[in-house]
Design a protein around this motif. Sequence first.
Motif, PDB file in Angstrom:
ATOM      1  N   MET A   1       0.807  -1.219   0.235  1.00  0.00           N
ATOM      2  CA  MET A   1       0.141  -0.133   0.190  1.00  0.00           C
ATOM      3  C   MET A   1       0.747   1.158  -0.054  1.00  0.00           C
ATOM      4  O   MET A   1       1.933   1.181   0.647  1.00  0.00           O
ATOM      5  CB  MET A   1      -0.970   0.010   1.053  1.00  0.00           C
ATOM      6  N   THR A   2       0.388   2.297  -0.921  1.00  0.00           N
ATOM      7  CA  THR A   2       1.080   3.556  -0.839  1.00  0.00           C
ATOM      8  C   THR A   2       1.000   4.222   0.487  1.00  0.00           C
ATOM      9  O   THR A   2      -0.179   4.301   0.940  1.00  0.00           O
ATOM     10  CB  THR A   2       0.684   4.366  -1.817  1.00  0.00           C
ATOM     11  N   LEU A   3       2.059   4.656   0.905  1.00  0.00           N
ATOM     12  CA  LEU A   3       1.845   5.591   2.238  1.00  0.00           C
ATOM     13  C   LEU A   3       1.269   6.821   2.047  1.00  0.00           C
ATOM     14  O   LEU A   3       1.345   7.589   1.165  1.00  0.00           O
ATOM     15  CB  LEU A   3       3.356   5.903   2.737  1.00  0.00           C
ATOM     16  N   PRO A   4       0.175   7.280   2.728  1.00  0.00           N
ATOM     17  CA  PRO A   4      -0.506   8.626   2.726  1.00  0.00           C
ATOM     18  C   PRO A   4       0.104   9.635   3.330  1.00  0.00           C
ATOM     19  O   PRO A   4      -0.384  10.222   4.197  1.00  0.00           O
ATOM     20  CB  PRO A   4      -1.965   8.109   3.531  1.00  0.00           C
ATOM     21  N   ILE A   5       1.181   9.811   2.345  1.00  0.00           N
ATOM     22  CA  ILE A   5       2.078  11.085   2.983  1.00  0.00           C
ATOM     23  C   ILE A   5       2.359  12.104   1.930  1.00  0.00           C
ATOM     24  O   ILE A   5       2.217  13.365   2.285  1.00  0.00           O
ATOM     25  CB  ILE A   5       3.430  10.479   3.501  1.00  0.00           C
ATOM     26  N   ARG A  13       6.933  17.354  -5.007  1.00  0.00           N
ATOM     27  CA  ARG A  13       6.662  16.961  -4.018  1.00  0.00           C
ATOM     28  C   ARG A  13       5.893  17.557  -3.107  1.00  0.00           C
ATOM     29  O   ARG A  13       5.903  18.652  -2.817  1.00  0.00           O
ATOM     30  CB  ARG A  13       7.812  16.355  -3.225  1.00  0.00           C
ATOM     31  N   THR A  14       4.476  17.136  -3.080  1.00  0.00           N
ATOM     32  CA  THR A  14       3.081  17.639  -2.486  1.00  0.00           C
ATOM     33  C   THR A  14       2.893  16.909  -1.322  1.00  0.00           C
ATOM     34  O   THR A  14       2.450  15.547  -1.496  1.00  0.00           O
ATOM     35  CB  THR A  14       2.265  17.953  -3.407  1.00  0.00           C
ATOM     36  N   TRP A  15       2.991  17.274  -0.125  1.00  0.00           N
ATOM     37  CA  TRP A  15       2.635  16.580   1.003  1.00  0.00           C
ATOM     38  C   TRP A  15       1.184  16.442   1.295  1.00  0.00           C
ATOM     39  O   TRP A  15       0.483  17.458   0.972  1.00  0.00           O
ATOM     40  CB  TRP A  15       3.197  17.132   2.311  1.00  0.00           C
ATOM     41  N   PRO A 269      -6.227  11.380   3.391  1.00  0.00           N
ATOM     42  CA  PRO A 269      -5.000  11.364   2.644  1.00  0.00           C
ATOM     43  C   PRO A 269      -4.718   9.845   2.082  1.00  0.00           C
ATOM     44  O   PRO A 269      -4.225   9.654   1.296  1.00  0.00           O
ATOM     45  CB  PRO A 269      -4.090  11.644   3.945  1.00  0.00           C
ATOM     46  N   GLU A 270      -5.229   8.891   3.035  1.00  0.00           N
ATOM     47  CA  GLU A 270      -5.144   7.670   2.230  1.00  0.00           C
ATOM     48  C   GLU A 270      -5.730   7.172   1.021  1.00  0.00           C
ATOM     49  O   GLU A 270      -5.204   6.720  -0.129  1.00  0.00           O
ATOM     50  CB  GLU A 270      -5.642   6.431   3.298  1.00  0.00           C
TER      51      GLU A 270
END
Length: 278
Positions: A1-5, A13-15, A269-270
Amino acid sequence: MTLPILIERDGHRTWLKWHRGRRRAADPVFTGERIIEAMRLGASVEVDLVIHADQGCAVLHDLTLERETTGTARVRDTSAAALRQLHLRDNQGKPIEATVMLLEDLCALLASQTVHPDALLQLDFKEDRQALTPQIVSGFGTSVLPIAGSVILSGGDFDAIATLAASAPGLRTGYDPCHRGALAELQASLNYLGFIEDALATAPDAGMIYLAYEIVLAAADAGVDIIAPIHAAGRRVDAWTINSVTPHSIEQVARLLQLKVDQITTDDPEGLAEVFSQ
């Protein structure tokens, strides 16, 4: 799973900021469990602060207790001890096991954890300079100082932010100019660049400028890039708040990524991370 960061696009890069401590849209707000999880993963996570009766801050958004907690009064009229006995509510209004935290509770909790060096806790102060007393300022500094390197303090009254920040050396600051009628004035004037110039001048020490995402997109529709002057001033941009993941919000986020905002505030975010990892 892609980390929701975060999301990476075209070398930028966008947080993804966990709004009110939510990883998923179904999460209740302001639970220590989710906040710790975010800080361990290296996420950006936001909580709100309001003043309580004992001259300190509670981790809540509203000035009254009914919507977010099992209480029924103004936060300003409720003691620290009474607040700690209240339970938070979930998105349907049902009480949950987690209880209300005070600022010092949250800071002590995080000080006891090993947090990721990229993690950033945003404390969004919901009141103004007139609400501050020496006791509130002193207590804020005592609580935040041990974790100041992982914290950014924000709000709509930069005088209040600067006053509080002075009590915790090393604390970063941010400014949200989208309050106190500013949005209505901007919609009438369409003076987007003037709005940004005023924000930068009002908060010369703010490393992050928080903008309602609708403003960012409306400016772009008018042919005005309001991100560029913020970046030129050495600041970063947070676009708030994407509440849910829908076809329309996915389109909006794609545009925000193209405009190179540095952070997107979201209640899911997830969900966004999963969509944009494909």
